[in-house]
Scaffold this active site. Structure first.
Site, PDB file in Angstrom:
ATOM      1  N   ASN A  28       0.872  -1.170   0.000  1.00  0.00           N
ATOM      2  CA  ASN A  28       0.000   0.000   0.000  1.00  0.00           C
ATOM      3  C   ASN A  28       0.914   1.226   0.000  1.00  0.00           C
ATOM      4  OD1 ASN A  28      -1.854   2.009   0.430  1.00  0.00           O
ATOM      5  ND2 ASN A  28      -2.795   1.070   2.236  1.00  0.00           N
ATOM      6  N   ARG A  81      -2.601  -2.194  -3.491  1.00  0.00           N
ATOM      7  CA  ARG A  81      -3.824  -1.409  -3.314  1.00  0.00           C
ATOM      8  C   ARG A  81      -3.718  -0.213  -4.251  1.00  0.00           C
ATOM      9  NH1 ARG A  81      -5.438   2.932   0.890  1.00  0.00           N
ATOM     10  NH2 ARG A  81      -7.676   2.966   0.582  1.00  0.00           N
ATOM     11  N   HIS A  90     -12.875   2.641  -0.407  1.00  0.00           N
ATOM     12  CA  HIS A  90     -12.858   1.653   0.684  1.00  0.00           C
ATOM     13  C   HIS A  90     -13.599   0.392   0.261  1.00  0.00           C
ATOM     14  CE1 HIS A  90     -12.482   4.947   4.052  1.00  0.00           C
ATOM     15  NE2 HIS A  90     -11.284   4.581   3.589  1.00  0.00           N
ATOM     16  N   LEU A 118     -15.259   3.228   9.788  1.00  0.00           N
ATOM     17  CA  LEU A 118     -14.881   4.467  10.488  1.00  0.00           C
ATOM     18  C   LEU A 118     -13.428   4.380  10.924  1.00  0.00           C
ATOM     19  CD1 LEU A 118     -18.097   4.768  12.745  1.00  0.00           C
ATOM     20  CD2 LEU A 118     -17.752   5.620  10.412  1.00  0.00           C
ATOM     21  N   GLY A 119     -12.538   4.858  10.077  1.00  0.00           N
ATOM     22  CA  GLY A 119     -11.117   4.912  10.423  1.00  0.00           C
ATOM     23  C   GLY A 119     -10.682   6.355  10.332  1.00  0.00           C
ATOM     24  N   ARG A 157     -10.447  15.076   6.760  1.00  0.00           N
ATOM     25  CA  ARG A 157     -11.237  15.476   5.575  1.00  0.00           C
ATOM     26  C   ARG A 157     -12.628  15.937   5.984  1.00  0.00           C
ATOM     27  NH1 ARG A 157     -10.433  10.024   2.371  1.00  0.00           N
ATOM     28  NH2 ARG A 157      -8.594   9.587   3.619  1.00  0.00           N
ATOM     29  N   GLY A 178     -14.552   2.509  14.434  1.00  0.00           N
ATOM     30  CA  GLY A 178     -15.719   1.615  14.502  1.00  0.00           C
ATOM     31  C   GLY A 178     -15.473   0.396  15.366  1.00  0.00           C
ATOM     32  N   GLU A 181      -8.150  -5.447   5.138  1.00  0.00           N
ATOM     33  CA  GLU A 181      -7.990  -5.133   3.711  1.00  0.00           C
ATOM     34  C   GLU A 181      -6.810  -5.903   3.107  1.00  0.00           C
ATOM     35  OE1 GLU A 181      -8.509  -0.925   4.992  1.00  0.00           O
ATOM     36  OE2 GLU A 181      -9.169  -0.649   2.932  1.00  0.00           O
TER      37      GLU A 181
HETATM   38  P1  AMP Z   1      -7.735   3.263  10.738  1.00  0.00           P
HETATM   39  O1  AMP Z   1      -7.686   4.321   9.690  1.00  0.00           O
HETATM   40  O2  AMP Z   1      -8.765   2.215  10.493  1.00  0.00           O
HETATM   41  O3  AMP Z   1      -6.383   2.691  11.063  1.00  0.00           O
HETATM   42  O4  AMP Z   1      -8.217   4.002  12.068  1.00  0.00           O
HETATM   43  C1  AMP Z   1      -7.399   4.932  12.691  1.00  0.00           C
HETATM   44  C2  AMP Z   1      -8.179   5.686  13.731  1.00  0.00           C
HETATM   45  O5  AMP Z   1      -8.815   4.790  14.655  1.00  0.00           O
HETATM   46  C3  AMP Z   1      -7.250   6.526  14.609  1.00  0.00           C
HETATM   47  O6  AMP Z   1      -7.079   7.782  14.056  1.00  0.00           O
HETATM   48  C4  AMP Z   1      -7.988   6.605  15.903  1.00  0.00           C
HETATM   49  O7  AMP Z   1      -8.744   7.783  15.882  1.00  0.00           O
HETATM   50  C5  AMP Z   1      -8.957   5.448  15.900  1.00  0.00           C
HETATM   51  N1  AMP Z   1      -8.694   4.522  17.000  1.00  0.00           N
HETATM   52  C6  AMP Z   1      -7.766   3.552  17.060  1.00  0.00           C
HETATM   53  N2  AMP Z   1      -7.821   2.925  18.256  1.00  0.00           N
HETATM   54  C7  AMP Z   1      -8.809   3.524  18.970  1.00  0.00           C
HETATM   55  C8  AMP Z   1      -9.345   3.345  20.264  1.00  0.00           C
HETATM   56  N3  AMP Z   1      -8.886   2.407  21.086  1.00  0.00           N
HETATM   57  N4  AMP Z   1     -10.361   4.150  20.652  1.00  0.00           N
HETATM   58  C9  AMP Z   1     -10.840   5.104  19.814  1.00  0.00           C
HETATM   59  N5  AMP Z   1     -10.367   5.306  18.586  1.00  0.00           N
HETATM   60  C10 AMP Z   1      -9.366   4.548  18.164  1.00  0.00           C
END
Ligand code: AMP
Length: 401
Positions: A14, A95, A184, A213-214, A245, A336, A388
């Site tokens: 990636n 990716r 996504h 939700l990331g 964003r 999420g 992914e």
């Molecule tokens: P991703 O893009 O799927 O890797 O998600 C990243 C985001 O997940 C980070 O910016 C955090 O805001 C959130 N995140 C990760 N771990 C936690 C947690 N234990 N509690 C709340 N948010 C989290």
């Protein structure tokens, strides 16, 4: 250290503009043999972190470009007992963010495919050029291993016209490829399949909403395995409030900023992609910091959270209407999977629709797929970790296998 055989494994890459994430995974056994990330490629103080066989190696390394990053990663693999060039890899899976209207399946990479991906880079100037650099680097460093592109837009290729079309002049739209593509897709496809498995029902029978939700965030409405709507559009800017964003915004705001604030197109691009969303609202894009700040009474963090939840509920409501009866609503990705309060607040007060989150189940922390709705709820609310890399590895394997 035990060395796990890499025969039949897929190296998933990636490539971002200044980073390269990689994972060596066996698509059949799902065993992750190694993973790592090269950061600040092309900048001062670049570094690489590699995990393999229970060990972590972090190195400051001079990484002027992605090709060097792959070469240094190869050295680290070799140091850990896996010579990638002779390990019997099945494929390198890349990716690729935007497949335009051309690519809607995982595709074996040839010179023609490289050219075509380059041609649609106008649609994703922040992403596709970086993906291409990763592809070219892998093809030159591992020429004997076939490379496969897996497109983030592919799953949404068949979106119904009414959902994919922007209400602007048709000629302009068609000439410039202006339509909703969705992103996504690898995650939405993987998670919706896992939901059907979890429920023990054929995917063709399940009506579901998936909330990825990331740091980037998107929602999709999936009926019988086919997406009927999704929140991201021509670019990954549309839709939910994200880490940095804006998501949905009145296009008139852009005109106003240009005319009145005299911001140029690049400044507006940076504003909407890097300085908006949660970061723009409260200075933080990491949900953990926002939660901590809210607990300490920070009103900016509280407001950011409320805007985030409001937008999320708006999409959930819209997709409930679009789908008709909903069987499952699923949370995935960093926020999420981990932020119980987001899950509870996103679905609060919807008991009359058969949606009831059970507080005790929701509070459980786990890496497994799980149900968090109450037994008497008619809609299953689930948390399903996305993967992914595994999905890309599987799709790459189907192309070469
Ligand atoms: P991703 O893009 O799927 O890797 O998600 C990243 C985001 O997940 C980070 O910016 C955090 O805001 C959130 N995140 C990760 N771990 C936690 C947690 N234990 N509690 C709340 N948010 C989290």
């Amino acid at each position: 250290m035990t060395v796990t055989s890499a025969t039949g494994a897929v190296l998933v890459l990636n490539a971002g503009s200044s980073s390269l994430k990689y994972q060596l995974i066996n698509p059949d056994t799902e065993i992750v043999i190694a993973d790592g990330i090269a950061e600040r490629i092309g900048e001062m103080q670049s570094s690489i972190t590699h995990h393999q066989g229970g060990e972590t190696i972090t190195q400051d390394a001079e990484l002027p470009d992605h090709r060097t990053a792959i070469s240094v990663a190869q050295d680290l693999f070799a140091e850990c007992g896996t010579a990638l060039a002779t390990a019997g890899l099945l494929a390198v899976g890349h990716r690729v963010v935007h497949g335009g209207q051309i690519f809607h399946r995982p595709t074996l990479i040839t010179d023609d495919v490289v050219e075509e991906v380059g041609r649609i880079s106008d649609l994703a100037p922040l992403h596709n050029p970086a993906n291409l650099i990763g592809i070219e680097a892998a093809r030159s460093q591992l020429p004997q291993v076939p490379s496969v592109a897996v497109f983030d837009t592919a799953f949404f290729h068949g979106l119904p016209d009414a959902a994919a079309t922007y209400a602007i002049d048709r000629e302009v739209a068609e000439h410039y490829g202006v339509r909703r593509y969705g992103f996504h897709g690898t995650s939405h496809e993987y998670v919706s399949g896992r939901v059907a498995d979890f429920l023990g029902r054929p995917i063709g029978e399940v009506n579901q909403i998936v909330l990825h939700l990331g740091n980037g965030a998107s929602a999709s409405a999936i009926s019988g395995g086919r997406p009927i709507d999704t929140s991201m559009g021509m670019t990954p800017l549309e839709g939910l409030v994200m880490g940095t964003r804006s998501g949905d915004i009145d296009p008139g705001v852009l005109l106003h900023l240009n005319r009145v604030a005299q911001l140029g197109v690049d400044q507006i691009d940076t504003l909407l992609n890097k300085w908006s969303g949660l970061k723009g609202l409260c200075g933080e894009n990491d949900f953990r910091s926002i939660t901590e700040k809210m607990a300490a009474g920070d009103s900016g963090a509280r407001k950011a959270y409320e805007v985030y939840i409001h937008r999320l509920r708006r999409y959930i409501g819209a997709y409930m209407i679009e789908l008709g009866p909903v069987d499952a609503i699923t949370f995935t990705a960093g926020v999420g999977e981990n932020a119980a309060s987001v899950r509870a607040d996103a679905l609060a007060g919807l008991e009359h629709y058969g949606i009831v989150v059970d507080a005790e189940r929701n509070a459980v922390r786990s890496k497994e797929a799980r149900r968090i709705s109450a037994d008497d709820a008619t809609v299953d609310v689930l948390v399903v970790p996305t993967n992914e890399e595994l999905a890309i590895a599987r799709q790459a394997a189907t192309v070469v296998g």
